[in-house]
Design a protein around this motif. Structure first.
Motif, mmCIF file in Angstrom:
data_model
loop_
_atom_site.group_PDB
_atom_site.id
_atom_site.type_symbol
_atom_site.label_atom_id
_atom_site.label_comp_id
_atom_site.label_asym_id
_atom_site.label_seq_id
_atom_site.Cartn_x
_atom_site.Cartn_y
_atom_site.Cartn_z
ATOM 1 N N ALA A 19 0.819 -1.212 0.000
ATOM 2 C CA ALA A 19 0.000 0.000 0.000
ATOM 3 C C ALA A 19 0.854 1.264 0.000
ATOM 4 C CB ALA A 19 -0.940 -0.005 1.203
ATOM 5 N N LEU A 20 2.021 1.187 0.642
ATOM 6 C CA LEU A 20 2.875 2.373 0.779
ATOM 7 C C LEU A 20 3.343 2.943 -0.553
ATOM 8 C CD1 LEU A 20 5.041 1.252 3.820
ATOM 9 C CD2 LEU A 20 3.073 2.800 3.822
ATOM 10 N N GLN A 21 3.454 2.113 -1.579
ATOM 11 C CA GLN A 21 3.932 2.628 -2.865
ATOM 12 C C GLN A 21 2.888 3.486 -3.581
ATOM 13 O OE1 GLN A 21 4.802 -0.359 -5.856
ATOM 14 N NE2 GLN A 21 3.201 -1.699 -5.064
ATOM 15 N N TYR A 22 1.638 3.454 -3.115
ATOM 16 C CA TYR A 22 0.573 4.226 -3.765
ATOM 17 C C TYR A 22 0.196 5.499 -3.009
ATOM 18 C CZ TYR A 22 0.015 -0.049 -6.440
ATOM 19 O OH TYR A 22 0.243 -1.137 -7.235
ATOM 20 N N GLY A 23 0.428 5.535 -1.717
ATOM 21 C CA GLY A 23 0.085 6.714 -0.928
ATOM 22 C C GLY A 23 -1.374 6.776 -0.517
ATOM 23 N N ALA A 24 -2.233 6.052 -1.247
ATOM 24 C CA ALA A 24 -3.662 6.026 -0.924
ATOM 25 C C ALA A 24 -4.296 4.798 -1.580
ATOM 26 C CB ALA A 24 -4.361 7.289 -1.406
ATOM 27 N N ILE A 25 -5.394 4.375 -0.997
ATOM 28 C CA ILE A 25 -6.220 3.326 -1.590
ATOM 29 C C ILE A 25 -7.616 3.905 -1.725
ATOM 30 C CG2 ILE A 25 -7.250 1.036 -1.267
ATOM 31 C CD1 ILE A 25 -4.727 0.286 0.318
ATOM 32 N N VAL A 26 -8.213 3.725 -2.902
ATOM 33 C CA VAL A 26 -9.561 4.233 -3.161
ATOM 34 C C VAL A 26 -10.465 3.052 -3.491
ATOM 35 C CG1 VAL A 26 -11.002 5.688 -4.644
ATOM 36 C CG2 VAL A 26 -8.706 6.457 -3.986
ATOM 37 N N VAL A 27 -11.560 2.926 -2.760
ATOM 38 C CA VAL A 27 -12.557 1.891 -3.022
ATOM 39 C C VAL A 27 -13.742 2.565 -3.693
ATOM 40 C CG1 VAL A 27 -14.002 0.073 -2.042
ATOM 41 C CG2 VAL A 27 -11.817 0.653 -0.946
ATOM 42 N N ASP A 28 -13.990 2.194 -4.940
ATOM 43 C CA ASP A 28 -15.046 2.831 -5.735
ATOM 44 C C ASP A 28 -15.930 1.744 -6.347
ATOM 45 O OD1 ASP A 28 -16.327 5.036 -7.035
ATOM 46 O OD2 ASP A 28 -15.281 4.484 -8.882
ATOM 47 N N ASP A 29 -16.978 1.471 -5.872
ATOM 48 C CA ASP A 29 -17.916 2.085 -4.970
ATOM 49 C C ASP A 29 -18.228 1.087 -3.863
ATOM 50 O OD1 ASP A 29 -20.743 2.494 -4.069
ATOM 51 O OD2 ASP A 29 -20.876 3.982 -5.630
ATOM 52 N N THR B 285 -15.992 5.608 -1.847
ATOM 53 C CA THR B 285 -17.170 6.286 -2.373
ATOM 54 C C THR B 285 -18.401 5.439 -2.074
ATOM 55 O OG1 THR B 285 -17.036 5.278 -4.576
ATOM 56 C CG2 THR B 285 -15.843 7.354 -4.243
ATOM 57 N N PHE B 286 -19.506 6.122 -1.836
ATOM 58 C CA PHE B 286 -20.803 5.486 -1.594
ATOM 59 C C PHE B 286 -21.836 6.205 -2.448
ATOM 60 C CE2 PHE B 286 -18.471 4.754 2.299
ATOM 61 C CZ PHE B 286 -18.874 3.506 2.739
ATOM 62 N N HIS B 287 -22.787 5.459 -2.987
ATOM 63 C CA HIS B 287 -23.856 6.141 -3.704
ATOM 64 C C HIS B 287 -25.093 6.236 -2.824
ATOM 65 C CE1 HIS B 287 -24.681 1.900 -4.965
ATOM 66 N NE2 HIS B 287 -25.915 2.268 -4.717
ATOM 67 N N GLU B 288 -25.836 7.286 -3.078
ATOM 68 C CA GLU B 288 -27.050 7.550 -2.339
ATOM 69 C C GLU B 288 -28.153 6.637 -2.843
ATOM 70 O OE1 GLU B 288 -29.397 11.430 -2.833
ATOM 71 O OE2 GLU B 288 -27.829 11.879 -1.377
ATOM 72 N N ARG B 289 -28.928 6.117 -1.947
ATOM 73 C CA ARG B 289 -30.030 5.246 -2.332
ATOM 74 C C ARG B 289 -31.334 6.015 -2.192
ATOM 75 N NH1 ARG B 289 -32.223 0.434 1.224
ATOM 76 N NH2 ARG B 289 -34.219 0.370 0.194
ATOM 77 N N THR B 290 -32.176 5.906 -3.205
ATOM 78 C CA THR B 290 -33.469 6.574 -3.135
ATOM 79 C C THR B 290 -34.391 5.767 -2.223
ATOM 80 O OG1 THR B 290 -34.191 5.400 -5.101
ATOM 81 C CG2 THR B 290 -33.263 7.589 -5.428
#
Length: 160
Positions: A80-90, A144-149
């Motif tokens: 993980a350190l080589q990227y600086g961040a992890i993004v989970v989408d979605d 990231t999270f999406h809004e649910r109607t």
């Protein structure tokens, strides 16, 4: 890029309606991050809107237990350190798929019916595990999270 261990890392949640630039914002904020999600969708947004090709994990997790396992592996190996961040989408998709699997595998109670709370207990457990792991990754974690109607659940009950 390596993580600066002197600076604190953050866990970020981005929540909103579909097609409101959550992925674009994540890409612009952490262009060197390791992205977990649908590779073609993330790459398309990055190339079309920001002009670069992001690092996308080839075998992104499909459930929360798989995500927790992958995050532990990335933390333990130091990858993980080589990227600086992890993004989970979605993360919403992972939560929904996990909830469906847990509903199917829920234990049967004394009444002979499946435990309706089992899925929510599992969801709570894994989201807390992710929050705990975010403190030990050594890098930023953005989800990231999406809004649910509003609508109804599988039992026909109203859900806001």
């Amino acid at each position: 890029m390596t993580s600066d261990t002197l600076l604190p890392t953050v866990m970020i949640t981005v929540y909103g309606k579909p097609k409101q630039k959550k992925t674009s914002d994540a890409l612009a904020t952490f262009p060197t991050a390791l992205f977990l999600g649908v590779p073609s969708a993330i790459t398309l947004v990055a190339q079309n809107e920001l002009g670069f090709t992001p690092s996308v994990h080839p075998n992104s997790p499909k459930t929360l237990p798989e995500l927790v396992h992958l995050l532990k592996s990335l933390a333990d190996s130091g990858e993980a350190l080589q990227y600086g961040a992890i993004v989970v989408d979605d993360l919403s998709h992972l939560c929904q798929r996990s909830m469906l699997e847990w509903a199917e595998s829920a234990p049967t109670g004394r009444s002979g019916k499946k435990d309706r709370f089992y899925s929510y207990q599992q969801l709570n457990h894994y989201l807390l595990e992710i929050a705990h792991l975010s403190r030990h990754l050594g890098v930023h974690l953005l989800m990231t999270f999406h809004e649910r109607t509003p609508g109804t659940n599988a039992d026909g009950r109203f859900c806001p």
